[in-house]
Design an enzyme around this catalytic site. Structure first.
Site, PDB file in Angstrom:
ATOM      1  N   LYS A  98       0.814  -1.225   0.000  1.00  0.00           N
ATOM      2  CA  LYS A  98       0.000   0.000   0.000  1.00  0.00           C
ATOM      3  C   LYS A  98       0.848   1.276   0.000  1.00  0.00           C
ATOM      4  O   LYS A  98       0.446   2.298  -0.535  1.00  0.00           O
ATOM      5  CB  LYS A  98      -0.949   0.002   1.200  1.00  0.00           C
ATOM      6  CG  LYS A  98      -2.098  -0.987   1.033  1.00  0.00           C
ATOM      7  CD  LYS A  98      -3.193  -0.724   2.051  1.00  0.00           C
ATOM      8  CE  LYS A  98      -4.414  -1.570   1.755  1.00  0.00           C
ATOM      9  NZ  LYS A  98      -4.200  -3.008   2.065  1.00  0.00           N
ATOM     10  N   GLU A 120      -9.937   7.145   3.856  1.00  0.00           N
ATOM     11  CA  GLU A 120     -10.828   6.257   4.586  1.00  0.00           C
ATOM     12  C   GLU A 120     -10.068   4.962   4.830  1.00  0.00           C
ATOM     13  O   GLU A 120      -9.165   4.630   4.066  1.00  0.00           O
ATOM     14  CB  GLU A 120     -12.109   5.981   3.789  1.00  0.00           C
ATOM     15  CG  GLU A 120     -12.032   4.835   2.783  1.00  0.00           C
ATOM     16  CD  GLU A 120     -11.069   5.071   1.629  1.00  0.00           C
ATOM     17  OE1 GLU A 120     -10.830   6.243   1.290  1.00  0.00           O
ATOM     18  OE2 GLU A 120     -10.559   4.079   1.085  1.00  0.00           O
ATOM     19  N   SER A 386       1.748  -9.786  -0.995  1.00  0.00           N
ATOM     20  CA  SER A 386       1.374  -8.374  -0.832  1.00  0.00           C
ATOM     21  C   SER A 386       1.711  -7.808   0.543  1.00  0.00           C
ATOM     22  O   SER A 386       1.914  -6.607   0.686  1.00  0.00           O
ATOM     23  CB  SER A 386      -0.113  -8.196  -1.120  1.00  0.00           C
ATOM     24  OG  SER A 386      -0.895  -9.055  -0.306  1.00  0.00           O
TER      25      SER A 386
END
Ligand SMILES: *Cc1c(COP(=O)(O)O)cnc(C)c1O
Length: 402
Positions: A98, A120, A386
């Site tokens: 991310k 968010e 990931s």
């Protein structure tokens, strides 16, 4: 600047209207139009600018720790009869992919002259990645999070606060991600001039899916070079990744999209089972519709109400997929499958035992699909790992009675 980064797929990239085939677009309230339009008209010029590229790649190297290694998992390869490589996004600063996107978007926000960042978050992972880059750049950070999620994800709330972010509870509706998203939208409408909204996956109105994909494309850009070095060929036979909204998967697929002999496999979360009523297997269950500003495939009732998704992994617990995934699915360019909670947990444990790597439960969904594949000969497979499993230890402990 001839970095691969700026190349977009001819056949599979976004068109100039913001669509991937039937999917995409910008379905937004009129009040948001100026914000999204500013972004749409400027994002490519900013990202293509050589000074942006230089700053982005410097931060990826010195702050995130890129390139992330491409690791040939020997014992896993032996078990499955294929040559299996892991793309180690788990080794990035903050423990997942991310951060690639939030580093890109914070640099973009600076160049747009924004002073304030909103985001968010559901499980808190994107909130942490956003708070991280805001601290790095000294920008104000406000993260909207459902009141229930705040209770469930206390360590991530503490991380955000420690880095100086304000965490605002969303108290309406089911008090989870969807409600946090609504609050963030409302904030953006009220602060159109000085605020940038950092979306955490390849979802949302155009240009977000394309912008986030370009930032995450570093995953496949590096993979090609690393494969070439390690195997002599820059293309594997198969590339695999888990899909929540789909950002690590698009990043992993990006530079292979036009190499049509490379199979692209996306693994969704089947929760307790695709037919159990408790899952997040969007392509298996979903229908076309509009969610969070774009036309895509989403889980919905016959009268169009969004169905609450479920997965043991908070990062895959999303009722839709990004519009580019919807296009890859509908055209058959990508293969979309799913793994249940139990299958993912077993795959996570197997990787820990065979390779000494504890994966995020999200990533374990991708690993779980290995069990269902038949490999011919010594095929080369790249799996996007990931994220790391530190955040999931409680879940692993409960599941396996550790
Ligand atoms: C958030 C997250 C995901 C899911 O998000 P995508 O946008 O689908 O990539 C997957 N893995 C990890 C480790 C995550 O934190």
């Amino acid at each position: 600047m001839n970095r691969e980064f700026i190349k977009s797929s001819v056949n599979w990239g976004v068109n100039d209207k913001g669509y991937y085939g039937d999917f995409g677009g910008a379905y937004i309230p009129e009040m948001l139009y100026p914000n999204v339009e500013e972004l749409r008209t400027k994002y490519l010029d900013i990202i293509y600018d050589p000074s942006f590229q230089e700053s982005f790649h410097k931060l990826l190297k010195d702050y995130v720790g890129r390139p992330s290694p491409l690791f040939l998992a020997g014992r896993l390869s032996e078990k499955y009869g294929a040559r299996i490589f892991l793309k180690r996004e788990d080794l990035n600063h903050t423990g997942a992919h991310k951060i690639n996107n939030t580093v890109g978007q914070i640099l973009l926000a600076q160049r747009l002259g924004k002073k304030r960042i909103i985001a968010e978050t559901g499980a808190g992972q994107h909130g942490v990645a956003t708070a991280t880059v805001c601290a790095l750049m000294g920008l104000e950070c406000v993260v909207y999070m459902g009141e229930i999620d705040i209770q469930r994800q206390a360590p991530n709330v503490a991380r955000m606060k420690m880095m100086g972010a304000t965490v605002v509870p969303a108290t309406s509706g089911s008090k989870t991600l969807k409600d946090a998203t609504n609050e963030a939208m409302r904030d953006w409408i009220n602060n159109p001039v000085d605020t940038h909204y950092i979306i955490g996956s390849v979802v949302g109105p155009h240009p977000y899916p394309d912008m986030v994909a370009r930032f995450q494309a570093i995953i496949s850009e590096e993979t090609k070079a690393q494969l070439k070095e390690q195997t002599g060929s820059e293309n594997p036979n198969i590339v695999m990744a888990c899909v929540g909204g789909g950002s690590n998967a698009i990043g992993m697929f990006y530079h292979f999209l036009d190499d049509e002999d490379v199979r692209l496999i996306a693994i969704e979360a089947a929760g307790l089972g695709v037919e159990s009523g408790e899952s997040a297997a969007t392509t298996a269950l979903g229908k076309e519709g509009v969610l969070h500003g774009s036309r895509s495939i989403l889980m919905q009732t016959n009268d169009g109400q969004v169905v609450e998704p479920y997965s043991i992994s908070a990062g895959l617990d999303y009722p839709g997929i990004g519009p580019q995934h919807a296009h890859l699915f509908k055209t058959g360019r990508g293969e979309y499958v799913s793994a249940t909670d139990d299958e993912a947990m077993d795959a996570g444990r197997l990787l820990a035992e065979l390779e000494g790597i504890i994966p995020a439960i999200e990533s374990a969904h991708a690993l779980a699909h290995l069990d269902k594949m038949k490999f011919k000969g010594n095929e080369t497979v790249v799996i996007c790992l990931s994220g790391r499993g530190d955040k999931d230890l409680d879940n692993y402990m409960k599941h396996f009675n550790l």
